[in-house]
Motif scaffolding. Structure first.
Motif, PDB file in Angstrom:
ATOM      1  N   THR A   1     -11.446  27.324  12.238  1.00 35.42           N
ATOM      2  CA  THR A   1     -11.791  28.532  12.973  1.00 35.42           C
ATOM      3  C   THR A   1     -11.352  28.366  14.416  1.00 35.42           C
ATOM      4  N   ALA A   2     -10.500  29.261  14.882  1.00 38.52           N
ATOM      5  CA  ALA A   2      -9.918  29.120  16.209  1.00 38.52           C
ATOM      6  C   ALA A   2     -10.160  30.362  17.052  1.00 38.52           C
ATOM      7  N   LEU A   3     -10.220  30.163  18.350  1.00 40.50           N
ATOM      8  CA  LEU A   3     -10.170  31.262  19.304  1.00 40.50           C
ATOM      9  C   LEU A   3      -8.965  31.030  20.201  1.00 40.50           C
TER      10      LEU A   3
ATOM     11  N   THR B   1     -19.402  31.553  17.356  1.00 40.05           N
ATOM     12  CA  THR B   1     -20.183  30.317  17.264  1.00 40.05           C
ATOM     13  C   THR B   1     -19.677  29.350  16.199  1.00 40.05           C
ATOM     14  N   ASP B   2     -18.674  29.767  15.418  1.00 40.88           N
ATOM     15  CA  ASP B   2     -18.140  28.900  14.375  1.00 40.88           C
ATOM     16  C   ASP B   2     -16.809  28.257  14.769  1.00 40.88           C
ATOM     17  N   VAL B   3     -16.402  28.396  16.012  1.00 39.46           N
ATOM     18  CA  VAL B   3     -15.101  27.895  16.462  1.00 39.46           C
ATOM     19  C   VAL B   3     -15.069  26.368  16.489  1.00 39.46           C
ATOM     20  N   ASP B   4     -13.984  25.790  15.938  1.00 34.57           N
ATOM     21  CA  ASP B   4     -13.754  24.354  16.097  1.00 34.57           C
ATOM     22  C   ASP B   4     -12.411  24.058  16.762  1.00 34.57           C
ATOM     23  N   LEU B   5     -11.694  25.108  17.167  1.00 28.72           N
ATOM     24  CA  LEU B   5     -10.446  24.953  17.920  1.00 28.72           C
ATOM     25  C   LEU B   5     -10.385  26.042  18.982  1.00 28.72           C
TER      26      LEU B   5
ATOM     27  N   ALA C   1     -13.717  27.581  32.736  1.00 29.34           N
ATOM     28  CA  ALA C   1     -14.881  28.351  32.301  1.00 29.34           C
ATOM     29  C   ALA C   1     -14.949  28.454  30.784  1.00 29.34           C
ATOM     30  N   MET C   2     -13.798  28.628  30.160  1.00 31.61           N
ATOM     31  CA  MET C   2     -13.764  28.698  28.697  1.00 31.61           C
ATOM     32  C   MET C   2     -14.195  27.377  28.068  1.00 31.61           C
ATOM     33  N   VAL C   3     -13.714  26.277  28.604  1.00 28.25           N
ATOM     34  CA  VAL C   3     -14.089  24.976  28.040  1.00 28.25           C
ATOM     35  C   VAL C   3     -15.579  24.721  28.238  1.00 28.25           C
ATOM     36  N   ARG C   4     -16.079  25.035  29.403  1.00 25.34           N
ATOM     37  CA  ARG C   4     -17.507  24.827  29.667  1.00 25.34           C
ATOM     38  C   ARG C   4     -18.365  25.658  28.707  1.00 25.34           C
ATOM     39  N   ALA C   5     -17.939  26.895  28.444  1.00 24.18           N
ATOM     40  CA  ALA C   5     -18.717  27.766  27.560  1.00 24.18           C
ATOM     41  C   ALA C   5     -18.646  27.325  26.114  1.00 24.18           C
ATOM     42  N   PHE C   6     -17.476  26.817  25.689  1.00 23.93           N
ATOM     43  CA  PHE C   6     -17.282  26.490  24.280  1.00 23.93           C
ATOM     44  C   PHE C   6     -17.545  25.026  23.940  1.00 23.93           C
ATOM     45  N   ALA C   7     -17.727  24.174  24.935  1.00 23.09           N
ATOM     46  CA  ALA C   7     -18.005  22.765  24.633  1.00 23.09           C
ATOM     47  C   ALA C   7     -19.226  22.603  23.720  1.00 23.09           C
ATOM     48  N   PRO C   8     -20.346  23.304  23.983  1.00 23.40           N
ATOM     49  CA  PRO C   8     -21.488  23.171  23.062  1.00 23.40           C
ATOM     50  C   PRO C   8     -21.192  23.719  21.669  1.00 23.40           C
ATOM     51  N   VAL C   9     -20.389  24.762  21.591  1.00 24.83           N
ATOM     52  CA  VAL C   9     -20.004  25.324  20.295  1.00 24.83           C
ATOM     53  C   VAL C   9     -19.198  24.302  19.503  1.00 24.83           C
ATOM     54  N   LEU C  10     -18.237  23.677  20.158  1.00 20.95           N
ATOM     55  CA  LEU C  10     -17.416  22.670  19.496  1.00 20.95           C
ATOM     56  C   LEU C  10     -18.263  21.479  19.054  1.00 20.95           C
TER      57      LEU C  10
ATOM     58  N   GLY D   1     -14.257  19.158  17.070  1.00 23.02           N
ATOM     59  CA  GLY D   1     -13.122  20.054  17.158  1.00 23.02           C
ATOM     60  C   GLY D   1     -12.099  19.658  18.203  1.00 23.02           C
ATOM     61  N   ALA D   2     -11.421  20.661  18.735  1.00 27.56           N
ATOM     62  CA  ALA D   2     -10.337  20.406  19.674  1.00 27.56           C
ATOM     63  C   ALA D   2     -10.198  21.535  20.676  1.00 27.56           C
TER      64      ALA D   2
END
Length: 229
Positions: free
Chosen positions: A3-5, A64-68, A101-110, A116-117
């Motif tokens: 699952t990617a964004l 919330t299901d993103v791993d990339l 900002a994107m990495v900070r927001a998605f780090a907990p999701v990953l 993930g990556a």
């Protein structure tokens, strides 16, 4: 890469990344400031301006299901550092602060999805400067070393961070450039293959490899055509 964004997925390299991920069987959130410009059957459209904190938070709450996470969105204004500071700040706001900002927001999701990556699309201009592209070069140099730092900070949660570097690609951003251009489909394929192989840096073309190699030499050699003898 289940699952990617992908940011900036409505054109250029971003569209090819999203399209090829779909072909590889991934679920794809295709993000763009104007989601109505997206043309990616099978993707989940997301309205996203990465310089808007509320929009970034909403994207992370949705996907919330993103791993990339692929940070492809970027801007080039042609600004110089000694000219108007407005466009200089614009480039840093998008290419550095927005990406961070994107990495900070998605780090907990990953982290919640196994690590993930993260992929940050940088440039050969991370490693050199060129007249008329000073602000862009600075922003991409910051983007590159941000990837290096994030790689260390996210290692504990098992998140791979990959930085992508290329010269000119045949995209709207480079439409006025007359030199050789890499097919954005090739950039996307090499990037996704590298991520799957666990590579930490993707040097897409020979030009980028030459620029990187030049860092170990006297900078006067590289900039001889621009500096007084």
């Amino acid at each position: 890469m289940t699952t990617a964004l992908v940011t900036g997925a409505n054109r250029g390299i971003g569209r090819h990344l999203a399209s090829q991920l779909l072909e590889r069987g991934a679920k794809v959130y295709a993000a763009a400031r104007r989601p109505e410009t997206l043309d990616l059957p099978g993707a989940v459209p997301v309205a996203l301006d990465i310089t808007d904190p509320d929009a970034v938070a909403a994207a992370a709450a949705l996907a919330t299901d993103v791993d990339l996470l692929i940070n492809n969105a970027g801007v080039s204004t042609g600004a110089t550092l000694l000219g108007d500071l407005g466009p200089v700040r614009t480039e840093l706001d998008v290419n550095f602060w927005g990406t961070l900002a994107m990495v900070r927001a998605f780090a907990p999701v990953l982290a919640a999805n196994g690590g993930g990556a993260v992929v940050n699309v940088a440039s050969a201009l991370s490693w050199f400067a060129f007249p008329g592209a000073g602000a862009y070069a600075v922003s991409k140099a910051a983007n590159w070393n941000m990837s290096n730092a994030l790689r260390l900070e996210l290692a504990g949660q098992g998140t791979q961070v990959t930085s992508v570097h290329l010269g000119a690609a045949d995209t709207d951003m480079m439409k006025d450039y007359d030199g050789d251009k890499t097919d954005p489909a090739t950039v996307a394929a090499r990037t996704l293959d590298a991520v799957a192989a666990g590579e930490l840096e993707v040097v897409v073309d020979e030009w980028s490899a030459m620029v990187k190699a030049s860092l170990a030499r006297d900078p006067r050699e590289f900039y001889a055509g621009f500096l007084p003898a």
